[in-house]
Design a protein around this motif. Structure first.
Motif, PDB file in Angstrom:
ATOM      1  N   ASP A 182      -0.301  -3.735  -2.841  1.00 10.65           N
ATOM      2  CA  ASP A 182      -0.078  -4.793  -3.619  1.00 10.65           C
ATOM      3  C   ASP A 182      -1.278  -5.696  -3.658  1.00 10.65           C
ATOM      4  N   GLN A 209       8.607  -3.144  -3.561  1.00  7.91           N
ATOM      5  CA  GLN A 209       7.384  -2.319  -3.403  1.00  7.91           C
ATOM      6  C   GLN A 209       7.875  -0.917  -3.424  1.00  7.91           C
ATOM      7  N   ALA A 237       7.513   0.056  -6.854  1.00  9.37           N
ATOM      8  CA  ALA A 237       6.072  -0.143  -7.381  1.00  9.37           C
ATOM      9  C   ALA A 237       5.091   1.070  -7.113  1.00  9.37           C
ATOM     10  N   ASP A 245       3.703  -1.726   1.084  1.00  9.71           N
ATOM     11  CA  ASP A 245       3.085  -2.344   1.955  1.00  9.71           C
ATOM     12  C   ASP A 245       3.789  -2.652   3.163  1.00  9.71           C
TER      13      ASP A 245
END
Length: 314
Positions: free
Chosen positions: A211, A102, A105, A71
């Motif tokens: 997210d 991130q 992720a 993001d």
């Protein structure tokens, strides 16, 4: 599926924006799986000669196999006039913890040599090679879609506008449901944070934050994409003159840079009042726009005029 819960206050504060950096990052999807982006094949074919020149050691970490991206690479835009340089600065300032979390992720791992500086450098290179030559055309379509959605909102209300965004997006009774975007369904309250609607050429169904709990933003496919990459020769000066009149066509031809009414009148050897009448008509039809510099008013062609004439904007 993602479901946004919207109060009446949230509905009143829905806004639109365009994000150059989001279009750039999301366009990596089209290069990765061209078959999922049939409307963008014209762009994909056009940029193929430059693909091998790009820094794929960095770019391959910016979109995963399921088309997810960190993001921090797509900061929420604030305006239809958002500038690329401003967005890249936001990305450059992301903290290391967010960057690492991130990337992991999305990709399941963090390459040891990946840094924000390398990401920014790779994005600059990507923009210059793949996006900049086509951005005026893309931005014109995105801006035109926002204008259309604004008209629908004004005439028919927020609910009708939301329901018309895309087949995967539906709204009823305060719930905005976005289908075909996530394997695990989630529901999030907008709760006064503001919902940003962002037309995107590289989200066939819709685009949402990766997210959970991220600031509310929804990318949707704009209208008119089917003809975006059609190859049409710009009209000749004679054709343009027949369309809008010889004096006005000549004015557009002279606006290679911002010019005053007096300047144009001297060039055309007519009175300033005559030029002013033509400029006002060109302005009302969206072909020129004024900009004030001190006591002077300068006129420049709009993106629509550039598309019509095949010229580059000054």
């Amino acid at each position: 599926m993602l479901t946004y819960e919207l109060t009446s206050r949230d509905l009143a504060e829905v806004r639109f924006a365009v994000s150059p950096v989001a279009e750039m990052v999301l366009s990596l999807r089209a290069l990765r799986e061209p078959g999922r982006f049939p409307l963008q094949l014209g762009w994909i074919r056009a940029v193929q000669p430059r693909v091998a020149e790009l820094d794929w050691d960095v770019l391959r970490w910016l979109v995963n196999d399921t088309m997810g991206s960190p993001d921090f690479l797509t900061p929420r835009p604030t305006s239809p006039l958002t500038q690329l340089a401003d967005e890249l600065q936001v990305i450059a300032n992301v903290d290391r913890e967010t960057f690492e979390r991130q990337v992991v992720a999305v990709n399941g791992e963090l390459p040891p040599d990946l840094t924000i500086d390398k990401v920014i450098e790779a994005l600059h290179q990507y923009w210059d090679a793949m996006m900049a030559p086509y951005w005026d055309r893309m931005r014109t379509l995105l801006s035109a879609d926002i204008s259309y959605r604004g008209h629908v909102l004004t005439q028919h209300g927020t609910g009708a506008m939301l329901n018309g965004l895309a087949p995967a997006i539906t709204y009823a009774d305060g719930l905005l449901k976005v289908d075909r975007v996530a394997a695990v369904s989630r529901t999030e309250a907008v709760d006064g944070r503001g919902l940003v609607l962002q037309p995107s050429l590289f989200g066939p169904h819709a685009v949402i934050p990766f997210d959970p709990g991220a600031d509310p933003i929804l990318g949707y496919p704009p209208r008119g994409q089917a003809n975006l990459w059609s190859v049409v020769e710009p009209p000749s000066q004679q054709d343009l003159a027949q369309l809008i009149g010889t004096p006005r066509a000549h004015i557009l031809e002279l606006l290679t840079h911002p010019r005053t009414t007096t300047d144009l009148a001297g060039e055309l050897k007519v009175t300033p009042s005559a030029v002013s009448q033509h400029l006002q008509l060109l302005r009302r039809t969206g072909l020129v726009e004024p900009q004030r510099t001190g006591k002077q008013v300068l006129y420049r062609p709009t993106e629509l005029a550039a598309l019509l004439t095949g010229a580059e904007l000054a």
